[in-house]
Design a protein around this motif. Structure first.
Motif, PDB file in Angstrom:
ATOM      1  N   ILE A  49      44.989  28.613-111.442  1.00 37.77           N
ATOM      2  CA  ILE A  49      46.120  29.217-110.735  1.00 37.77           C
ATOM      3  C   ILE A  49      45.661  29.827-109.416  1.00 37.77           C
ATOM      4  O   ILE A  49      46.289  29.631-108.368  1.00 37.77           O
ATOM      5  CB  ILE A  49      46.797  30.287-111.617  1.00 37.77           C
ATOM      6  CG1 ILE A  49      47.536  29.616-112.785  1.00 37.77           C
ATOM      7  CG2 ILE A  49      47.776  31.144-110.800  1.00 37.77           C
ATOM      8  CD1 ILE A  49      48.092  30.588-113.789  1.00 37.77           C
ATOM      9  N   LEU A  50      44.549  30.554-109.452  1.00 34.54           N
ATOM     10  CA  LEU A  50      44.032  31.194-108.235  1.00 34.54           C
ATOM     11  C   LEU A  50      43.621  30.154-107.193  1.00 34.54           C
ATOM     12  O   LEU A  50      43.888  30.320-105.995  1.00 34.54           O
ATOM     13  CB  LEU A  50      42.848  32.102-108.583  1.00 34.54           C
ATOM     14  CG  LEU A  50      43.183  33.340-109.423  1.00 34.54           C
ATOM     15  CD1 LEU A  50      41.907  34.109-109.762  1.00 34.54           C
ATOM     16  CD2 LEU A  50      44.174  34.248-108.700  1.00 34.54           C
ATOM     17  N   THR A  52      44.798  27.121-106.894  1.00 38.09           N
ATOM     18  CA  THR A  52      46.007  26.485-106.379  1.00 38.09           C
ATOM     19  C   THR A  52      46.719  27.386-105.381  1.00 38.09           C
ATOM     20  O   THR A  52      47.183  26.939-104.326  1.00 38.09           O
ATOM     21  CB  THR A  52      46.964  26.137-107.537  1.00 38.09           C
ATOM     22  OG1 THR A  52      46.275  25.288-108.475  1.00 38.09           O
ATOM     23  CG2 THR A  52      48.199  25.421-107.028  1.00 38.09           C
ATOM     24  N   GLN A  53      46.804  28.676-105.686  1.00 40.97           N
ATOM     25  CA  GLN A  53      47.418  29.627-104.747  1.00 40.97           C
ATOM     26  C   GLN A  53      46.642  29.676-103.437  1.00 40.97           C
ATOM     27  O   GLN A  53      47.238  29.787-102.360  1.00 40.97           O
ATOM     28  CB  GLN A  53      47.480  31.014-105.383  1.00 40.97           C
ATOM     29  CG  GLN A  53      48.504  31.131-106.513  1.00 40.97           C
ATOM     30  CD  GLN A  53      48.457  32.479-107.209  1.00 40.97           C
ATOM     31  OE1 GLN A  53      47.391  33.088-107.337  1.00 40.97           O
ATOM     32  NE2 GLN A  53      49.614  32.953-107.659  1.00 40.97           N
ATOM     33  N   SER A  54      45.322  29.588-103.538  1.00 43.17           N
ATOM     34  CA  SER A  54      44.489  29.592-102.334  1.00 43.17           C
ATOM     35  C   SER A  54      44.758  28.352-101.478  1.00 43.17           C
ATOM     36  O   SER A  54      44.840  28.442-100.245  1.00 43.17           O
ATOM     37  CB  SER A  54      43.009  29.644-102.728  1.00 43.17           C
ATOM     38  OG  SER A  54      42.176  29.572-101.595  1.00 43.17           O
ATOM     39  N   ILE A  56      47.546  26.627-101.402  1.00 46.49           N
ATOM     40  CA  ILE A  56      48.875  26.783-100.803  1.00 46.49           C
ATOM     41  C   ILE A  56      48.801  27.680 -99.575  1.00 46.49           C
ATOM     42  O   ILE A  56      49.375  27.376 -98.523  1.00 46.49           O
ATOM     43  CB  ILE A  56      49.862  27.369-101.831  1.00 46.49           C
ATOM     44  CG1 ILE A  56      50.145  26.337-102.943  1.00 46.49           C
ATOM     45  CG2 ILE A  56      51.171  27.791-101.171  1.00 46.49           C
ATOM     46  CD1 ILE A  56      50.949  26.884-104.093  1.00 46.49           C
ATOM     47  N   ALA A  57      48.084  28.803 -99.692  1.00 44.61           N
ATOM     48  CA  ALA A  57      47.956  29.737 -98.565  1.00 44.61           C
ATOM     49  C   ALA A  57      47.238  29.076 -97.386  1.00 44.61           C
ATOM     50  O   ALA A  57      47.642  29.239 -96.226  1.00 44.61           O
ATOM     51  CB  ALA A  57      47.201  30.984 -99.012  1.00 44.61           C
ATOM     52  N   THR A  60      49.548  26.439 -95.828  1.00 42.58           N
ATOM     53  CA  THR A  60      50.685  27.093 -95.181  1.00 42.58           C
ATOM     54  C   THR A  60      50.260  27.673 -93.835  1.00 42.58           C
ATOM     55  O   THR A  60      50.974  27.539 -92.827  1.00 42.58           O
ATOM     56  CB  THR A  60      51.253  28.213 -96.071  1.00 42.58           C
ATOM     57  OG1 THR A  60      51.733  27.634 -97.296  1.00 42.58           O
ATOM     58  CG2 THR A  60      52.401  28.931 -95.383  1.00 42.58           C
ATOM     59  N   GLU A 260      50.885  21.190-104.174  1.00 41.59           N
ATOM     60  CA  GLU A 260      50.226  22.326-104.823  1.00 41.59           C
ATOM     61  C   GLU A 260      51.244  23.282-105.441  1.00 41.59           C
ATOM     62  O   GLU A 260      50.973  23.909-106.475  1.00 41.59           O
ATOM     63  CB  GLU A 260      49.347  23.074-103.814  1.00 41.59           C
ATOM     64  CG  GLU A 260      48.145  22.274-103.313  1.00 41.59           C
ATOM     65  CD  GLU A 260      47.189  21.874-104.420  1.00 41.59           C
ATOM     66  OE1 GLU A 260      47.208  22.519-105.488  1.00 41.59           O
ATOM     67  OE2 GLU A 260      46.429  20.912-104.234  1.00 41.59           O
ATOM     68  N   GLN A 261      52.410  23.404-104.837  1.00 40.19           N
ATOM     69  CA  GLN A 261      53.455  24.246-105.430  1.00 40.19           C
ATOM     70  C   GLN A 261      53.928  23.644-106.759  1.00 40.19           C
ATOM     71  O   GLN A 261      54.203  24.385-107.716  1.00 40.19           O
ATOM     72  CB  GLN A 261      54.628  24.390-104.461  1.00 40.19           C
ATOM     73  CG  GLN A 261      54.343  25.333-103.307  1.00 40.19           C
ATOM     74  CD  GLN A 261      55.459  25.386-102.286  1.00 40.19           C
ATOM     75  OE1 GLN A 261      56.237  24.429-102.139  1.00 40.19           O
ATOM     76  NE2 GLN A 261      55.549  26.481-101.548  1.00 40.19           N
ATOM     77  N   LEU A 264      51.213  24.426-109.202  1.00 39.03           N
ATOM     78  CA  LEU A 264      51.273  25.835-109.583  1.00 39.03           C
ATOM     79  C   LEU A 264      52.378  26.061-110.611  1.00 39.03           C
ATOM     80  O   LEU A 264      52.202  26.819-111.571  1.00 39.03           O
ATOM     81  CB  LEU A 264      51.513  26.703-108.351  1.00 39.03           C
ATOM     82  CG  LEU A 264      51.574  28.215-108.584  1.00 39.03           C
ATOM     83  CD1 LEU A 264      50.246  28.726-109.148  1.00 39.03           C
ATOM     84  CD2 LEU A 264      51.915  28.952-107.292  1.00 39.03           C
ATOM     85  N   ARG A 268      51.691  27.771-114.128  1.00 35.16           N
ATOM     86  CA  ARG A 268      52.089  29.170-114.234  1.00 35.16           C
ATOM     87  C   ARG A 268      53.519  29.402-114.710  1.00 35.16           C
ATOM     88  O   ARG A 268      53.806  30.377-115.418  1.00 35.16           O
ATOM     89  CB  ARG A 268      51.914  29.829-112.862  1.00 35.16           C
ATOM     90  CG  ARG A 268      52.170  31.319-112.815  1.00 35.16           C
ATOM     91  CD  ARG A 268      52.271  31.800-111.390  1.00 35.16           C
ATOM     92  NE  ARG A 268      53.430  31.189-110.711  1.00 35.16           N
ATOM     93  CZ  ARG A 268      53.717  31.397-109.428  1.00 35.16           C
ATOM     94  NH1 ARG A 268      52.930  32.152-108.689  1.00 35.16           N
ATOM     95  NH2 ARG A 268      54.779  30.828-108.878  1.00 35.16           N
TER      96      ARG A 268
END
Length: 306
Positions: A49-50, A52-54, A56-57, A60, A260-261, A264, A268
């Motif tokens: 999860i972390l 994937t969030q990275s 996305i950031a 973006t 990636e969203q 996620l 999650r």
């Protein structure tokens, strides 16, 4: 000794607690929309999860940066197209200076037009997008050139021709190394002399010839103006290539964010439909257990013998 709850009763309470705990979990997932709202919900899923969030950031932010670069390249493209048109006007004016009937007054009129072209070219070298001079390199808060008739090329350089910036995509691949106003309009050889294609020098040569009423020199300057025209078109082509690269990279970053969203969400997010079914089943189990327990005697004779 009296025991408040016998063995089967303890098991019943344990089972009831498990059902209630499961119901609490499902209700929390339904209200938050998350299967993993905190690390303890699924420790094994947290690293993915972390990561994937990275991603996305990162993508973006790349989108934001590339859109800004794209806007600057589009404006730069427009500025160079205008510069090409101005040089071609200067070529026409230089050819007109060769007319046998030209006199000093006519050359002075042509000179005024060429001076206007020079001023416009300097303005284009100082193209500004959102408060940033896009051709000023590392000194992007200051204009690059100003008209100055005392200088050999008719202009004065206001900022160093230094640019250490590199435009990269989300993966760090270089897409474009921004050009400075000197590279575009005031090209120099390694020894500092004017290079072939120096736009400012070519225009100033024509201007000086016309101001001196030197028609042969004005006509001769047409060759250097044509070279400058070719050089500007080359720089325009480079910007066009950069625009395409940035557009492709922006699209790739956008697609990556979407992918990636989705990933996620898989890692999650709660399965709302599945959770609703599970909550109904748990409610049924809880009610069945309570009903069954209610029909049973809470104590028997042996409960009171010790």
């Amino acid at each position: 000794m009296l025991t408040g709850v016998n063995g089967p009763g303890e098991q019943f309470l344990t089972d009831l607690d498990q059902i209630q705990s499961a119901m609490n979990t499902v209700q929390r997932q339904l209200s938050s929309g998350l299967r993993v709202g905190q690390a303890s919900d699924d420790p094994s899923a947290v690293p993915s999860i972390l990561n994937t969030q990275s991603e996305i950031a990162r993508n973006t932010q790349a989108q934001i940066n590339l859109k800004q670069v794209g806007a600057e390249l589009q404006t730069g493209d427009s500025s160079l197209q205008q510069a090409v048109a101005l040089i071609e006007q200067a070529i026409t004016l230089g050819a007109q200076a060769g007319d046998a009937d030209n006199n000093a007054a006519q050359n002075a009129t042509l000179a005024a037009q060429v001076q206007g072209i020079q001023e416009q070219l300097v303005n284009l070298s100082n193209t500004n997008v959102n408060g940033r001079y896009i051709f000023s390199g590392d000194s992007d808060q200051q204009a690059a050139y100003a008209v100055d008739s005392t200088q050999p090329n008719g202009v004065r350089q206001l900022t160093p021709a230094t640019s250490t910036m590199a435009i990269t995509d989300a993966n760090g691949n270089t897409l474009w190394t921004p050009m400075t106003a000197q590279q575009i309009f005031d090209a120099r050889n390694t020894d500092g002399t004017n290079a072939a294609g120096n736009v400012f020098a070519a225009v100033n040569t024509l201007l000086t010839a016309l101001q001196n009423n030197d028609s042969p020199a004005a006509t001769a300057s047409v060759d250097s103006l044509k070279t400058a025209d070719d050089y500007l078109n080359q720089q325009l082509g480079l910007i066009g290539i950069a625009e395409n690269r940035v557009t492709d990279a922006t699209t790739a970053a956008s697609q990556s964010v979407t992918t990636e969203q989705q990933n996620l969400g898989t890692l999650r997010d709660a399965d709302t439909a599945g959770d609703a079914v599970e909550l109904t089943q748990l409610n049924t189990q809880q009610q069945a257990a309570l009903s069954a327990r209610a029909t049973m005697s809470q104590h028997n004779l042996f409960d009171y013998l010790a």
